[in-house]
Scaffold this motif. Sequence first.
Motif, PDB file in Angstrom:
ATOM      1  N   ILE A  70     -11.738  33.704  22.445  1.00  0.00           N
ATOM      2  CA  ILE A  70     -11.902  32.753  23.557  1.00  0.00           C
ATOM      3  C   ILE A  70     -11.817  31.318  23.042  1.00  0.00           C
ATOM      4  O   ILE A  70     -11.209  30.451  23.678  1.00  0.00           O
ATOM      5  CB  ILE A  70     -13.250  32.979  24.263  1.00  0.00           C
ATOM      6  N   ALA A  71     -12.426  31.084  21.888  1.00  0.00           N
ATOM      7  CA  ALA A  71     -12.427  29.733  21.318  1.00  0.00           C
ATOM      8  C   ALA A  71     -11.010  29.254  21.049  1.00  0.00           C
ATOM      9  O   ALA A  71     -10.672  28.093  21.287  1.00  0.00           O
ATOM     10  CB  ALA A  71     -13.244  29.711  20.023  1.00  0.00           C
ATOM     11  N   VAL A  72     -10.172  30.151  20.555  1.00  0.00           N
ATOM     12  CA  VAL A  72      -8.809  29.775  20.183  1.00  0.00           C
ATOM     13  C   VAL A  72      -7.968  29.475  21.414  1.00  0.00           C
ATOM     14  O   VAL A  72      -6.939  28.811  21.330  1.00  0.00           O
ATOM     15  CB  VAL A  72      -8.167  30.902  19.331  1.00  0.00           C
ATOM     16  N   GLU A  73      -8.393  29.923  22.595  1.00  0.00           N
ATOM     17  CA  GLU A  73      -7.616  29.712  23.815  1.00  0.00           C
ATOM     18  C   GLU A  73      -7.836  28.325  24.427  1.00  0.00           C
ATOM     19  O   GLU A  73      -7.123  27.934  25.344  1.00  0.00           O
ATOM     20  CB  GLU A  73      -7.979  30.796  24.842  1.00  0.00           C
ATOM     21  N   LYS A  74      -8.832  27.581  23.949  1.00  0.00           N
ATOM     22  CA  LYS A  74      -9.054  26.219  24.461  1.00  0.00           C
ATOM     23  C   LYS A  74      -7.835  25.351  24.164  1.00  0.00           C
ATOM     24  O   LYS A  74      -7.152  25.538  23.154  1.00  0.00           O
ATOM     25  CB  LYS A  74     -10.291  25.605  23.798  1.00  0.00           C
ATOM     26  N   ASN A  75      -7.572  24.372  25.029  1.00  0.00           N
ATOM     27  CA  ASN A  75      -6.363  23.558  24.883  1.00  0.00           C
ATOM     28  C   ASN A  75      -6.413  22.645  23.668  1.00  0.00           C
ATOM     29  O   ASN A  75      -5.456  22.560  22.903  1.00  0.00           O
ATOM     30  CB  ASN A  75      -6.136  22.716  26.151  1.00  0.00           C
ATOM     31  N   ASP A  76      -7.511  21.948  23.499  1.00  0.00           N
ATOM     32  CA  ASP A  76      -7.615  20.983  22.408  1.00  0.00           C
ATOM     33  C   ASP A  76      -8.239  21.653  21.189  1.00  0.00           C
ATOM     34  O   ASP A  76      -9.278  22.302  21.307  1.00  0.00           O
ATOM     35  CB  ASP A  76      -8.482  19.801  22.847  1.00  0.00           C
ATOM     36  N   PRO A  77      -7.630  21.518  20.001  1.00  0.00           N
ATOM     37  CA  PRO A  77      -8.173  22.197  18.817  1.00  0.00           C
ATOM     38  C   PRO A  77      -9.581  21.760  18.444  1.00  0.00           C
ATOM     39  O   PRO A  77     -10.343  22.549  17.896  1.00  0.00           O
ATOM     40  CB  PRO A  77      -7.172  21.841  17.707  1.00  0.00           C
ATOM     41  N   LEU A  78      -9.950  20.511  18.751  1.00  0.00           N
ATOM     42  CA  LEU A  78     -11.310  20.084  18.470  1.00  0.00           C
ATOM     43  C   LEU A  78     -12.302  20.760  19.416  1.00  0.00           C
ATOM     44  O   LEU A  78     -13.441  21.053  19.050  1.00  0.00           O
ATOM     45  CB  LEU A  78     -11.434  18.566  18.548  1.00  0.00           C
ATOM     46  N   GLU A  79     -11.846  21.034  20.652  1.00  0.00           N
ATOM     47  CA  GLU A  79     -12.673  21.833  21.562  1.00  0.00           C
ATOM     48  C   GLU A  79     -12.781  23.259  21.048  1.00  0.00           C
ATOM     49  O   GLU A  79     -13.826  23.907  21.183  1.00  0.00           O
ATOM     50  CB  GLU A  79     -12.063  21.848  22.970  1.00  0.00           C
ATOM     51  N   GLN A  80     -11.692  23.754  20.452  1.00  0.00           N
ATOM     52  CA  GLN A  80     -11.714  25.092  19.869  1.00  0.00           C
ATOM     53  C   GLN A  80     -12.756  25.188  18.759  1.00  0.00           C
ATOM     54  O   GLN A  80     -13.499  26.172  18.665  1.00  0.00           O
ATOM     55  CB  GLN A  80     -10.328  25.445  19.310  1.00  0.00           C
ATOM     56  N   VAL A  81     -12.817  24.143  17.936  1.00  0.00           N
ATOM     57  CA  VAL A  81     -13.800  24.108  16.850  1.00  0.00           C
ATOM     58  C   VAL A  81     -15.215  24.147  17.418  1.00  0.00           C
ATOM     59  O   VAL A  81     -16.064  24.935  16.977  1.00  0.00           O
ATOM     60  CB  VAL A  81     -13.620  22.843  15.981  1.00  0.00           C
ATOM     61  N   SER A  82     -15.482  23.299  18.412  1.00  0.00           N
ATOM     62  CA  SER A  82     -16.815  23.256  19.023  1.00  0.00           C
ATOM     63  C   SER A  82     -17.180  24.610  19.618  1.00  0.00           C
ATOM     64  O   SER A  82     -18.299  25.105  19.428  1.00  0.00           O
ATOM     65  CB  SER A  82     -16.878  22.192  20.124  1.00  0.00           C
ATOM     66  N   ALA A 129      -9.818  33.420  12.962  1.00  0.00           N
ATOM     67  CA  ALA A 129     -10.026  32.509  14.094  1.00  0.00           C
ATOM     68  C   ALA A 129      -9.957  31.056  13.623  1.00  0.00           C
ATOM     69  O   ALA A 129      -9.312  30.216  14.258  1.00  0.00           O
ATOM     70  CB  ALA A 129     -11.367  32.802  14.763  1.00  0.00           C
ATOM     71  N   LEU A 130     -10.593  30.760  12.495  1.00  0.00           N
ATOM     72  CA  LEU A 130     -10.556  29.401  11.952  1.00  0.00           C
ATOM     73  C   LEU A 130      -9.151  29.002  11.521  1.00  0.00           C
ATOM     74  O   LEU A 130      -8.734  27.852  11.714  1.00  0.00           O
ATOM     75  CB  LEU A 130     -11.523  29.285  10.764  1.00  0.00           C
ATOM     76  N   GLU A 131      -8.424  29.951  10.952  1.00  0.00           N
ATOM     77  CA  GLU A 131      -7.048  29.679  10.511  1.00  0.00           C
ATOM     78  C   GLU A 131      -6.176  29.246  11.693  1.00  0.00           C
ATOM     79  O   GLU A 131      -5.407  28.281  11.602  1.00  0.00           O
ATOM     80  CB  GLU A 131      -6.461  30.940   9.873  1.00  0.00           C
ATOM     81  N   LYS A 132      -6.301  29.920  12.820  1.00  0.00           N
ATOM     82  CA  LYS A 132      -5.519  29.564  14.014  1.00  0.00           C
ATOM     83  C   LYS A 132      -5.881  28.167  14.505  1.00  0.00           C
ATOM     84  O   LYS A 132      -5.013  27.377  14.888  1.00  0.00           O
ATOM     85  CB  LYS A 132      -5.760  30.591  15.120  1.00  0.00           C
ATOM     86  N   ILE A 133      -7.171  27.880  14.499  1.00  0.00           N
ATOM     87  CA  ILE A 133      -7.629  26.562  14.950  1.00  0.00           C
ATOM     88  C   ILE A 133      -7.110  25.466  14.021  1.00  0.00           C
ATOM     89  O   ILE A 133      -6.647  24.414  14.471  1.00  0.00           O
ATOM     90  CB  ILE A 133      -9.161  26.531  15.040  1.00  0.00           C
ATOM     91  N   LEU A 134      -7.165  25.712  12.723  1.00  0.00           N
ATOM     92  CA  LEU A 134      -6.679  24.718  11.756  1.00  0.00           C
ATOM     93  C   LEU A 134      -5.180  24.501  11.898  1.00  0.00           C
ATOM     94  O   LEU A 134      -4.698  23.359  11.798  1.00  0.00           O
ATOM     95  CB  LEU A 134      -7.029  25.166  10.334  1.00  0.00           C
ATOM     96  N   ASP A 135      -4.438  25.556  12.142  1.00  0.00           N
ATOM     97  CA  ASP A 135      -2.989  25.419  12.374  1.00  0.00           C
ATOM     98  C   ASP A 135      -2.729  24.563  13.610  1.00  0.00           C
ATOM     99  O   ASP A 135      -1.825  23.720  13.621  1.00  0.00           O
ATOM    100  CB  ASP A 135      -2.336  26.797  12.533  1.00  0.00           C
ATOM    101  N   ASN A 136      -3.532  24.781  14.662  1.00  0.00           N
ATOM    102  CA  ASN A 136      -3.394  23.977  15.881  1.00  0.00           C
ATOM    103  C   ASN A 136      -3.722  22.512  15.604  1.00  0.00           C
ATOM    104  O   ASN A 136      -3.070  21.606  16.132  1.00  0.00           O
ATOM    105  CB  ASN A 136      -4.326  24.505  16.981  1.00  0.00           C
ATOM    106  N   CYS A 137      -4.737  22.286  14.773  1.00  0.00           N
ATOM    107  CA  CYS A 137      -5.096  20.907  14.400  1.00  0.00           C
ATOM    108  C   CYS A 137      -3.945  20.224  13.669  1.00  0.00           C
ATOM    109  O   CYS A 137      -3.628  19.055  13.919  1.00  0.00           O
ATOM    110  CB  CYS A 137      -6.340  20.906  13.504  1.00  0.00           C
ATOM    111  N   ARG A 138      -3.309  20.941  12.762  1.00  0.00           N
ATOM    112  CA  ARG A 138      -2.162  20.371  12.022  1.00  0.00           C
ATOM    113  C   ARG A 138      -1.002  20.081  12.964  1.00  0.00           C
ATOM    114  O   ARG A 138      -0.362  19.025  12.878  1.00  0.00           O
ATOM    115  CB  ARG A 138      -1.716  21.338  10.925  1.00  0.00           C
ATOM    116  N   ASP A 139      -0.732  20.989  13.878  1.00  0.00           N
ATOM    117  CA  ASP A 139       0.392  20.823  14.811  1.00  0.00           C
ATOM    118  C   ASP A 139       0.220  19.575  15.677  1.00  0.00           C
ATOM    119  O   ASP A 139       1.203  18.918  16.026  1.00  0.00           O
ATOM    120  CB  ASP A 139       0.525  22.055  15.712  1.00  0.00           C
ATOM    121  N   LEU A 140      -1.038  19.252  16.028  1.00  0.00           N
ATOM    122  CA  LEU A 140      -1.290  18.112  16.902  1.00  0.00           C
ATOM    123  C   LEU A 140      -1.641  16.836  16.134  1.00  0.00           C
ATOM    124  O   LEU A 140      -1.988  15.818  16.719  1.00  0.00           O
ATOM    125  CB  LEU A 140      -2.417  18.441  17.879  1.00  0.00           C
TER     126      LEU A 140
END
Length: 201
Positions: A70-82, A129-140
């Motif tokens: 669910i966390a990874v589905e958030k739009n903003d990666p920083l929201e995903q982290v939270s 889960a963290l890896e996906k979020i970090l990839d999203n952070c890099r992409d943005l």
Amino acid sequence: MHFSHTRARIIRSGEKLFARYGISNVTIRQIAKESGVNSSTIYYYYQSKEDLFEHIVNHIELVFGEDFSIAVEKNDPLEQVSELCWLFFDKYNQNINLVTLFLDERIKSNQNERVKKTIRKVENTINEALEKILDNCRDLGYLKSDLSNLVYIKMIFGILVETILFQKRSGSLLKNENQTHQFLTFRNEAIHLIKGILMVK
């Protein structure tokens, strides 16, 4: 997943004793005494305490894995982290023995290979889960450092664990409103720190 009342008591007793003393210091006889059954009943369900431990830790993976997506589905990666951080904290409060067992056993070096493999399986669920979020952070463009995802994962997980340990040392149960506020403030600061790390250029 439905279990008989007897098997459920065995699982709860194993979870409690493993979390309190560590798997290497717990015997089938102790689990039998705690659960109010005889040792042969435990052996009917599990060939060894390692079998019981593996079953319990597999449940930890479900506890984390079901909601981390669910966390990874958030739009903003920083929201995903939270979202992921708050889920981690919530899972601890809802499953104190389970998460304590996982956190304690993962840092021990004297387990047999089977126990290590079971612990790594849970870590991989969190790491993915963290890896996906970090990839999203890099992409943005949030994450501009040359540090690898693995380094960030270790930093993030370290902060999460230390936050849990702070609560554990202060008393696992939130005893009063003031203590609850302190824990929430500390958790918020931990999440701000993690998000700050991800935004460092």
